[in-house]
Design a protein around this motif. Structure first.
Motif, mmCIF file in Angstrom:
data_model
loop_
_atom_site.group_PDB
_atom_site.id
_atom_site.type_symbol
_atom_site.label_atom_id
_atom_site.label_comp_id
_atom_site.label_asym_id
_atom_site.label_seq_id
_atom_site.Cartn_x
_atom_site.Cartn_y
_atom_site.Cartn_z
ATOM 1 N N ALA A 7 0.835 -1.202 0.000
ATOM 2 C CA ALA A 7 0.000 0.000 0.000
ATOM 3 C C ALA A 7 0.870 1.253 0.000
ATOM 4 O O ALA A 7 1.956 1.270 0.578
ATOM 5 N N GLY A 8 0.389 2.291 -0.672
ATOM 6 C CA GLY A 8 1.043 3.592 -0.616
ATOM 7 C C GLY A 8 2.366 3.717 -1.339
ATOM 8 O O GLY A 8 3.200 4.538 -0.964
ATOM 9 N N VAL A 9 2.562 2.929 -2.405
ATOM 10 C CA VAL A 9 3.834 3.017 -3.132
ATOM 11 C C VAL A 9 3.658 3.556 -4.553
ATOM 12 O O VAL A 9 4.590 3.492 -5.358
ATOM 13 N N GLY A 10 2.460 4.065 -4.875
ATOM 14 C CA GLY A 10 2.303 4.753 -6.157
ATOM 15 C C GLY A 10 1.432 4.076 -7.189
ATOM 16 O O GLY A 10 1.399 4.518 -8.348
ATOM 17 N N LYS A 11 0.702 3.035 -6.831
ATOM 18 C CA LYS A 11 -0.127 2.340 -7.825
ATOM 19 C C LYS A 11 -1.235 3.246 -8.350
ATOM 20 O O LYS A 11 -1.404 3.399 -9.564
ATOM 21 N N THR A 12 -1.984 3.846 -7.449
ATOM 22 C CA THR A 12 -3.069 4.731 -7.869
ATOM 23 C C THR A 12 -2.533 5.974 -8.558
ATOM 24 O O THR A 12 -3.085 6.437 -9.573
ATOM 25 N N PHE A 182 9.296 5.643 7.923
ATOM 26 C CA PHE A 182 8.106 5.693 7.078
ATOM 27 C C PHE A 182 8.069 4.472 6.168
ATOM 28 O O PHE A 182 9.104 3.987 5.723
ATOM 29 N N THR A 183 6.855 4.003 5.891
ATOM 30 C CA THR A 183 6.726 2.821 5.040
ATOM 31 C C THR A 183 6.115 3.109 3.678
ATOM 32 O O THR A 183 6.326 2.355 2.733
ATOM 33 N N ASN A 184 5.336 4.206 3.572
ATOM 34 C CA ASN A 184 4.705 4.500 2.288
ATOM 35 C C ASN A 184 4.395 5.985 2.164
ATOM 36 O O ASN A 184 4.623 6.766 3.097
ATOM 37 N N ALA A 185 3.884 6.372 1.008
ATOM 38 C CA ALA A 185 3.634 7.787 0.721
ATOM 39 C C ALA A 185 2.572 8.381 1.641
ATOM 40 O O ALA A 185 2.638 9.560 1.978
ATOM 41 N N ARG A 186 1.611 7.564 2.050
ATOM 42 C CA ARG A 186 0.549 8.088 2.908
ATOM 43 C C ARG A 186 1.072 8.498 4.271
ATOM 44 O O ARG A 186 0.748 9.583 4.769
ATOM 45 N N ASN A 187 1.882 7.626 4.904
ATOM 46 C CA ASN A 187 2.347 8.037 6.231
ATOM 47 C C ASN A 187 3.469 9.067 6.160
ATOM 48 O O ASN A 187 3.723 9.770 7.126
ATOM 49 N N ILE A 188 4.114 9.190 4.994
ATOM 50 C CA ILE A 188 5.046 10.300 4.808
ATOM 51 C C ILE A 188 4.278 11.623 4.836
ATOM 52 O O ILE A 188 4.667 12.574 5.515
ATOM 53 N N GLU A 189 3.174 11.676 4.110
ATOM 54 C CA GLU A 189 2.363 12.900 4.095
ATOM 55 C C GLU A 189 1.854 13.239 5.494
ATOM 56 O O GLU A 189 1.916 14.396 5.932
ATOM 57 N N LYS A 190 1.352 12.224 6.213
ATOM 58 C CA LYS A 190 0.861 12.458 7.570
ATOM 59 C C LYS A 190 1.990 12.929 8.489
ATOM 60 O O LYS A 190 1.805 13.817 9.325
ATOM 61 N N GLY A 191 3.187 12.310 8.328
ATOM 62 C CA GLY A 191 4.319 12.682 9.157
ATOM 63 C C GLY A 191 4.773 14.111 8.924
ATOM 64 O O GLY A 191 5.076 14.850 9.868
ATOM 65 N N VAL A 192 4.808 14.517 7.660
ATOM 66 C CA VAL A 192 5.214 15.882 7.318
ATOM 67 C C VAL A 192 4.200 16.883 7.849
ATOM 68 O O VAL A 192 4.564 17.879 8.483
ATOM 69 N N LYS A 193 2.914 16.620 7.612
ATOM 70 C CA LYS A 193 1.863 17.524 8.109
ATOM 71 C C LYS A 193 1.903 17.630 9.627
ATOM 72 O O LYS A 193 1.791 18.724 10.198
#
Length: 214
Positions: A7-12, A182-193
């Motif tokens: 999850a969260g590695v760019g598929k969508t 961080f494990t994926n793009a989603r928790n990177i965004e949450k972490g930065v915010k």
């Protein structure tokens, strides 16, 4: 096509890029995780003529890139709804029949391998996919790039005073130092915010204490 991997590695996001490069309109996206089993059956196979259904949504689509997100959430009993669609580009339900020829159909799922996909979907549906594209976990370099990009993107949403505070603090440096957490793009965004918001709140409390002591 089946885009599979963590999850969260760019598929969508990859599906969105394909759509934007080929179509002027919005990507047609249906998230299968949004449905419960009962309503899913009616949505896929058709219910009353005035009920929501996949056929109606496909008729209203703006382009020919179709994304079925989280395809692994589709119950196996409903796989037959996709046989003719994937094989001949024709979709038929209780009330409608429409052509999807010249369309690109992308399914995303969190499977780890083609073997797992075959086991989960079964040979009849598995054999109807033309391409299987594996997405790997994010590398350290990719995580650092995402952190920098997301920090720059979110920074623009703050006013000038807040941006000044955020740029003086070592938020970005600290985030990059802890990129492996961080494990994926989603928790990177949450972490930065979260880091940016926390910095501004602490700064506000410090200023309040100064004013109070003064």
């Amino acid at each position: 096509m089946m885009f599979f991997g963590p999850a969260g590695v760019g598929k969508t996001e990859s599906a969105k890029i394909i759509n934007n490069s080929l179509v002027k309109g919005e990507l047609f996206r249906q998230q299968f995780s949004m449905f419960q089993t009962g309503e899913f059956a009616s949505y896929l196979f058709g219910g009353s003529i005035d009920s929501p259904c996949l056929a109606k949504d496909l008729i209203k689509r703006e382009g020919n890139v179709i994304l079925f997100d989280e395809f692994n959430r589709c119950p196996p009993t409903f796989y037959s709804a996709f046989f003719q669609m994937f094989d001949e580009g024709i979709y038929v339900d209780k009330n409608f029949e429409l052509s999807l020829k010249n369309s690109i159909i992308i399914c995303t799922a969190n499977y780890e391998s083609r073997g797992e996909i075959l086991s989960a979907l079964g040979s009849p549906l598995f054999s109807r996919f033309d391409h299987f594209i594996s997405f790997n976990p994010l590398s350290r370099e990719a995580k650092e790039t995402l952190i920098r990009n997301k920090f720059s993107e979110i920074l623009k949403s703050w006013d000038a005073d807040d941006r000044n505070i955020l740029q003086k603090d070592e938020i970005l440096k600290n985030l990059i130092n802890h990129a492996d957490s961080f494990t994926n793009a989603r928790n990177i965004e949450k972490g930065v915010k979260g880091s940016m918001a926390r910095t501004l709140v602490l700064n506000m409390l410090e200023e309040y204490e100064k004013d109070t002591n003064a």
